[in-house]
Structure formats: C-alpha cells, structure tokens
Design a protein around this motif. Structure first.
Motif, short mmCIF file in Angstrom:
data_model
loop_
_atom_site.label_atom_id
_atom_site.label_comp_id
_atom_site.label_asym_id
_atom_site.label_seq_id
_atom_site.Cartn_x
_atom_site.Cartn_y
_atom_site.Cartn_z
N GLY A 156 95.11 75.53 62.71
CA GLY A 156 94.87 76.35 61.48
C GLY A 156 94.61 75.42 60.07
O GLY A 156 94.97 74.32 60.06
N LEU A 157 93.53 76.10 59.23
CA LEU A 157 93.43 75.48 57.90
C LEU A 157 93.54 76.39 57.01
O LEU A 157 93.21 77.69 56.84
CB LEU A 157 92.03 74.96 58.08
N ALA A 158 93.64 76.01 55.58
CA ALA A 158 93.60 76.66 54.32
C ALA A 158 92.88 75.68 53.51
O ALA A 158 93.08 74.62 53.40
CB ALA A 158 94.93 77.21 54.10
N ILE A 159 92.21 76.31 52.66
CA ILE A 159 91.57 75.47 51.55
C ILE A 159 91.59 76.09 50.27
O ILE A 159 91.34 77.28 50.17
CB ILE A 159 89.93 75.08 51.90
N SER A 160 91.73 75.48 49.12
CA SER A 160 91.85 76.22 47.77
C SER A 160 90.41 76.51 47.32
O SER A 160 89.51 75.83 48.00
CB SER A 160 92.50 75.17 46.93
N LYS A 161 90.39 77.26 46.37
CA LYS A 161 88.98 77.96 45.84
C LYS A 161 88.37 76.81 45.34
O LYS A 161 87.14 76.76 45.62
CB LYS A 161 89.48 79.21 45.05
N VAL A 166 93.52 70.97 50.66
CA VAL A 166 93.34 71.30 52.06
C VAL A 166 94.71 71.28 52.58
O VAL A 166 95.34 70.45 52.64
CB VAL A 166 92.08 70.83 52.81
N ALA A 167 95.19 72.17 53.66
CA ALA A 167 96.21 72.39 54.14
C ALA A 167 95.82 72.33 55.78
O ALA A 167 95.13 73.20 56.09
CB ALA A 167 97.21 73.29 53.97
N SER A 168 96.49 71.72 56.57
CA SER A 168 96.07 71.81 57.88
C SER A 168 97.42 71.76 58.93
O SER A 168 98.65 71.19 58.45
CB SER A 168 95.68 70.42 58.48
N ALA A 169 97.47 72.47 60.05
CA ALA A 169 98.70 72.65 61.05
C ALA A 169 98.18 72.70 62.25
O ALA A 169 97.06 73.00 62.46
CB ALA A 169 99.31 74.20 60.59
N GLY A 170 99.10 72.39 63.07
CA GLY A 170 98.70 72.43 64.60
C GLY A 170 99.39 71.26 65.24
O GLY A 170 100.17 70.55 64.94
N GLY A 171 99.12 71.24 66.88
CA GLY A 171 99.42 70.32 67.65
C GLY A 171 101.16 70.24 67.79
O GLY A 171 101.68 71.44 67.46
N ASN A 172 101.50 69.18 68.08
CA ASN A 172 103.10 69.41 68.56
C ASN A 172 103.97 68.53 67.37
O ASN A 172 104.89 68.17 67.51
CB ASN A 172 103.47 68.67 69.94
N LEU A 173 103.21 68.52 66.26
CA LEU A 173 103.83 67.82 65.10
C LEU A 173 105.14 68.42 64.60
O LEU A 173 105.89 67.99 63.54
CB LEU A 173 102.87 67.29 64.04
N LYS A 174 105.26 69.73 64.87
CA LYS A 174 105.99 70.87 64.06
C LYS A 174 105.96 70.61 62.47
O LYS A 174 106.95 70.41 61.91
CB LYS A 174 107.43 70.64 64.54
N LYS A 175 104.62 70.36 61.87
CA LYS A 175 104.53 70.18 60.39
C LYS A 175 103.08 70.59 60.12
O LYS A 175 102.30 70.94 60.96
CB LYS A 175 104.75 68.87 59.99
#
Length: 185
Positions: A156-161, A166-175
């Motif tokens: 998953g990703l989010a990016i500001s206007k 930029v925010a990233s999420a995923g994998g087994n990192l639990k963060k």
C-alpha cells in the motif's frame, strides 16, 4: 446515512480476479489478473451489470490502479507503471519501476511485481514486491526522482498532493514508513 445505502452498479466484465479499484469524479477504474484495467461510468443510474467504457490492455497482470483528475495510473506485473488518459483511453507515458538500478533483495522481473501505484497532483509513486518505492514527477522527463527501500514487499502507498511525503506499508514488517523524497525518513 449508511442505513439508506443502495446498490448503484455491478461491473462484471473482467475474466480474472480484480485486485484494485479506484474512483474518479465520474468513473470507476478496476485492475485485474485478466491483463487489463477497465474504465466504467460511475453514474449508471442502474444496479444492473454495466458495460465498460474502455479496456486498457496490458501484457501482464494488473495489480493496482489510481485515479487523479483525468488520469489513471496502473501497476503491472511487467514492472511498468503506465499513465493513461481517461478521455482518450490511451497510454500517455510509461515508467519502468526501478530502471537502471542494481537489483535489491534478489529482485528479478518476476519478483518485482508492482503491487501499488498512487497518483497525487503532479506526482506518481509505485511500490513493488521487492520493497522498492519509486516516485516520479509527471512534469519531469520520466526519470525516477526518488528511489527508496521499504525493506519488504510494498502492498500500500499514499502520497501527499505536493509530493512532499510518501507513506509505504506492507510485508511482514508490521509497520508503515513515511518518507520525504530526496530527504530522510
């Protein structure tokens, strides 16, 4: 009011699993394992199955889609992020995820599937199975303006206007990780 919710439409032309969906002001765009993204009108006025406005053909599975204004971005299993016009349904530009970079985490074309794309303002971000995050300025020449390593598959990703975060999420990192492209975490 959620209690007054009603079905607006059902879209069912895909021949494979639908992995992602994005809403525009008057369209819905879906990404599928049938090697396509489909564009649908979101104002059908009927809950009956509707016919898509366009099929955006790809050479591999399409994992992710994002819509911003009159543009759609798709992330495909061939490591290519494609930018589409939602008025002409044509591919305007292609961006190779991780082009020119050394392989990390043992990434290959197969393990570098693009799981997430996001459009925001004049920026585009993509995240892959190998944990690489790429950010492009759409005003630029197509070169990746920031490449970051999440450390695990990005789901998953989010990016500001303005593209400043930029925010990233995923994998087994639990963060999740929030980035300032060109700067530090």
């Amino acid at each position: 009011d959620l209690n007054a919710s009603s079905l607006v439409a059902t879209f069912s032309e895909h021949m494979g699993t639908v992995w992602s969906v994005a809403l525009g002001s008057d369209v819905v765009v879906s990404a599928s394992f049938d090697m396509s993204a489909k564009v649908w009108t979101s104002t059908t006025g009927s809950s009956e199955a509707s016919t898509s406005l366009a099929t955006l053909a790809h050479p591999n599975w399409v994992f992710s889609v994002s819509v911003e204004a009159n543009l759609a971005a798709t992330g495909c299993g061939d490591r290519i992020v494609r930018l589409w016009s939602l008025s002409s349904y044509s591919c305007l530009r292609s961006f190779t995820h991780g082009a020119g970079l050394a392989s990390t985490h043992g990434a290959t074309a197969v393990s570098n599937l693009i799981f997430s794309v996001r459009l925001s303002g004049s920026f585009l971000a993509s995240g892959s199975e190998c944990g690489r995050l790429c950010v492009w300025s759409l005003a630029g020449d197509g070169e990746c303006c920031a490449t970051l390593s999440h450390g695990a598959a990005i789901k998953g990703l989010a990016i500001s206007k303005k593209g400043s975060f930029v925010a990233s999420a995923g994998g087994n990192l639990k963060k999740l990780v929030v980035w300032r492209p060109g700067g530090n975490k």
